[in-house]
Scaffold this active site. Structure first.
Site, PDB file in Angstrom:
ATOM      1  N   ILE A  33      29.017  11.690   9.596  1.00  0.00           N
ATOM      2  CA  ILE A  33      27.697  12.197   9.937  1.00  0.00           C
ATOM      3  C   ILE A  33      26.727  11.941   8.777  1.00  0.00           C
ATOM      4  O   ILE A  33      25.556  11.685   8.948  1.00  0.00           O
ATOM      5  CB  ILE A  33      27.831  13.706  10.283  1.00  0.00           C
ATOM      6  CG1 ILE A  33      27.176  14.033  11.587  1.00  0.00           C
ATOM      7  CG2 ILE A  33      27.422  14.603   9.170  1.00  0.00           C
ATOM      8  CD1 ILE A  33      27.521  15.421  12.086  1.00  0.00           C
ATOM      9  N   ASP A  49      27.443  10.901  14.877  1.00  0.00           N
ATOM     10  CA  ASP A  49      27.794  12.282  15.195  1.00  0.00           C
ATOM     11  C   ASP A  49      28.842  12.200  16.298  1.00  0.00           C
ATOM     12  O   ASP A  49      28.574  11.659  17.378  1.00  0.00           O
ATOM     13  CB  ASP A  49      26.525  13.002  15.678  1.00  0.00           C
ATOM     14  CG  ASP A  49      26.792  14.445  16.062  1.00  0.00           C
ATOM     15  OD1 ASP A  49      27.962  14.819  16.265  1.00  0.00           O
ATOM     16  OD2 ASP A  49      25.797  15.195  16.176  1.00  0.00           O
ATOM     17  N   LEU A  50      30.033  12.734  16.029  1.00  0.00           N
ATOM     18  CA  LEU A  50      31.144  12.590  16.984  1.00  0.00           C
ATOM     19  C   LEU A  50      30.850  13.219  18.339  1.00  0.00           C
ATOM     20  O   LEU A  50      31.488  12.874  19.333  1.00  0.00           O
ATOM     21  CB  LEU A  50      32.417  13.209  16.406  1.00  0.00           C
ATOM     22  CG  LEU A  50      33.091  12.452  15.256  1.00  0.00           C
ATOM     23  CD1 LEU A  50      34.180  13.317  14.616  1.00  0.00           C
ATOM     24  CD2 LEU A  50      33.676  11.131  15.743  1.00  0.00           C
ATOM     25  N   GLY A  70      37.711  12.133  11.338  1.00  0.00           N
ATOM     26  CA  GLY A  70      36.493  12.922  11.538  1.00  0.00           C
ATOM     27  C   GLY A  70      36.744  14.225  12.273  1.00  0.00           C
ATOM     28  O   GLY A  70      37.707  14.360  13.022  1.00  0.00           O
ATOM     29  N   SER A  73      37.934  20.205   9.448  1.00  0.00           N
ATOM     30  CA  SER A  73      39.283  20.041   8.897  1.00  0.00           C
ATOM     31  C   SER A  73      40.020  21.340   8.576  1.00  0.00           C
ATOM     32  O   SER A  73      41.117  21.305   8.003  1.00  0.00           O
ATOM     33  CB  SER A  73      39.222  19.175   7.636  1.00  0.00           C
ATOM     34  OG  SER A  73      38.522  19.868   6.632  1.00  0.00           O
ATOM     35  N   HIS A 111      49.137  22.104  11.289  1.00  0.00           N
ATOM     36  CA  HIS A 111      48.753  23.330  11.980  1.00  0.00           C
ATOM     37  C   HIS A 111      48.921  23.232  13.502  1.00  0.00           C
ATOM     38  O   HIS A 111      48.780  24.242  14.196  1.00  0.00           O
ATOM     39  CB  HIS A 111      47.350  23.747  11.548  1.00  0.00           C
ATOM     40  CG  HIS A 111      47.325  24.044  10.075  1.00  0.00           C
ATOM     41  ND1 HIS A 111      47.962  25.148   9.551  1.00  0.00           N
ATOM     42  CD2 HIS A 111      46.842  23.338   9.023  1.00  0.00           C
ATOM     43  CE1 HIS A 111      47.850  25.133   8.225  1.00  0.00           C
ATOM     44  NE2 HIS A 111      47.172  24.045   7.880  1.00  0.00           N
ATOM     45  N   TYR A 134      41.916  25.533  15.286  1.00  0.00           N
ATOM     46  CA  TYR A 134      42.010  24.211  14.663  1.00  0.00           C
ATOM     47  C   TYR A 134      43.327  23.525  15.048  1.00  0.00           C
ATOM     48  O   TYR A 134      43.346  22.347  15.447  1.00  0.00           O
ATOM     49  CB  TYR A 134      41.902  24.399  13.145  1.00  0.00           C
ATOM     50  CG  TYR A 134      42.266  23.198  12.318  1.00  0.00           C
ATOM     51  CD1 TYR A 134      41.456  22.069  12.292  1.00  0.00           C
ATOM     52  CD2 TYR A 134      43.423  23.206  11.524  1.00  0.00           C
ATOM     53  CE1 TYR A 134      41.792  20.977  11.510  1.00  0.00           C
ATOM     54  CE2 TYR A 134      43.756  22.123  10.737  1.00  0.00           C
ATOM     55  CZ  TYR A 134      42.940  21.001  10.737  1.00  0.00           C
ATOM     56  OH  TYR A 134      43.272  19.921   9.964  1.00  0.00           O
ATOM     57  N   LYS A 138      44.239  20.010  17.283  1.00  0.00           N
ATOM     58  CA  LYS A 138      45.081  18.890  16.850  1.00  0.00           C
ATOM     59  C   LYS A 138      46.141  18.589  17.920  1.00  0.00           C
ATOM     60  O   LYS A 138      46.462  17.428  18.176  1.00  0.00           O
ATOM     61  CB  LYS A 138      45.719  19.201  15.494  1.00  0.00           C
ATOM     62  CG  LYS A 138      44.698  19.289  14.367  1.00  0.00           C
ATOM     63  CD  LYS A 138      43.922  17.986  14.216  1.00  0.00           C
ATOM     64  CE  LYS A 138      42.914  17.981  13.101  1.00  0.00           C
ATOM     65  NZ  LYS A 138      42.169  16.729  12.967  1.00  0.00           N
TER      66      LYS A 138
HETATM   67  C1  15L Z   1      44.993  21.010   6.997  1.00  0.00           C
HETATM   68  O1  15L Z   1      45.155  20.579   8.138  1.00  0.00           O
HETATM   69  C2  15L Z   1      43.669  21.031   6.347  1.00  0.00           C
HETATM   70  O2  15L Z   1      42.862  19.951   6.755  1.00  0.00           O
HETATM   71  C3  15L Z   1      43.757  21.064   4.844  1.00  0.00           C
HETATM   72  O3  15L Z   1      42.490  21.431   4.346  1.00  0.00           O
HETATM   73  C4  15L Z   1      44.825  22.043   4.363  1.00  0.00           C
HETATM   74  O4  15L Z   1      44.451  23.348   4.707  1.00  0.00           O
HETATM   75  C5  15L Z   1      46.150  21.666   4.987  1.00  0.00           C
HETATM   76  O5  15L Z   1      46.057  21.613   6.383  1.00  0.00           O
HETATM   77  C6  15L Z   1      47.285  22.629   4.591  1.00  0.00           C
HETATM   78  O6  15L Z   1      47.963  23.147   5.481  1.00  0.00           O
HETATM   79  O7  15L Z   1      47.505  22.791   3.401  1.00  0.00           O
END
Ligand code: 15L
Length: 267
Positions: A33, A49-50, A70, A73, A111, A134, A138
């Site tokens: 971005i 911009d996604l 992108g 995160s 995660h 989050y 994923k």
């Molecule tokens: C992630 O997916 C994050 O993008 C990164 O910032 C960290 O938090 C990482 O996981 C983690 O689990 O350490």
């Protein structure tokens, strides 16, 4: 592979990877971005911009490979995750399908499976156990990649990235740390290996304390160089300074699991 796009190019992982992959692919295009602060003279950059499919189509135009970093995160509000990671990820795969892209490497995350206990060693065939909105995004990206591979013939590699850093910064990271060069090696496998259709690999180095069976990656030639154990003492010293987190300590996802956690209250 000549033309490769990196989305999220201004972020921490994007900045590290652009340096490592420069010279590997003749045409490496950066997209984000905002312009990366360290953009080199002559480095190809396309702002996108996604959440806007037309902008993403411009970013992928002429590209054969995409490394999709992108999005947002870490954990965020539903609105943030929905826009950056759900709609954004859909737009990336859809723009790739409409364009010339043959391969996508998707930056998934540990995660997506964060609610597995640390005592359980897992591969890539079990169900997802996201630890956050989050993490759900994923898992969504992995499912979308699978659809675009099976239905549209994109070659897709999902990397469940642990923690990218120079060294592991606490006890959990001794298990999930990935040396940036090892992550780049995995991305190259995704972009270049002739037998990729759809794969999930763990983005993790050669850590003795790893939670994960990464034999699929090894099968495709992955030979990690980083060893978390080499940094055990410094990681444990850093851990000793952190506040105790009894819920997070149970699970692979750590603090992403304990945040907003109230499962014990429901009876
Ligand atoms: C992630 O997916 C994050 O993008 C990164 O910032 C960290 O938090 C990482 O996981 C983690 O689990 O350490």
């Amino acid at each position: 592979m000549q033309n490769v796009l990196i989305t999220g190019a201004a972020g921490d992982i994007g900045t590290r990877l652009r340096k490592i992959l420069r010279g590997v692919y003749p045409h490496l295009r950066a997209s984000d971005i905002r312009k990366p602060a360290d953009l080199a003279a002559g480095e190809d950059f396309v702002a996108a911009d996604l959440t806007d499919l037309a902008q993403v189509e411009k970013a992928v135009a002429g590209m054969e490979g995409v490394i999709h970093l992108g999005g947002h995160s870490v954990e965020g509000s539903w609105e943030t995750i929905l826009n950056a990671n759900i709609i954004g990820c859909y737009n990336l795969f859809e723009a790739s399908r409409r364009g010339s892209v043959k391969r996508v490497v998707f930056a998934s995350s540990n995660h997506a499976i964060g609610f597995y206990p640390r005592s359980q060693r897992i591969g890539v065939d079990g169900r997802v156990k996201p630890d956050s909105r989050y993490g759900v995004s994923k898992a969504f990206g992995e499912a979308l990649g699978s659809l675009y591979a099976d239905k549209h013939g994109l070659r897709v590699t999902c990397l469940r990235i642990g923690n990218v850093a120079d060294t592991p910064v606490d006890e959990r990271r001794l298990s999930i740390w990935v040396k940036p060069e090892d992550l780049a090696q995995l991305m190259r496998i995704g972009l270049e290996h002739p037998d990729i259709h759809f794969e999930i690999f763990y983005g993790v180095s050669d850590n003795a304390a790893s939670f994960w069976d990464n034999s699929r990656a090894a099968h495709f030639g992955y030979r990690p160089q980083g060893r978390g154990e080499d940094y055990r003492q410094q990681a444990l010293a850093a851990q000793a300074k952190l506040a105790p987190d009894p819920i997070g300590a149970r699970y692979q996802g750590g603090p992403f699991c304990s945040a907003e956690y109230d499962a014990d209250k429901r009876g």
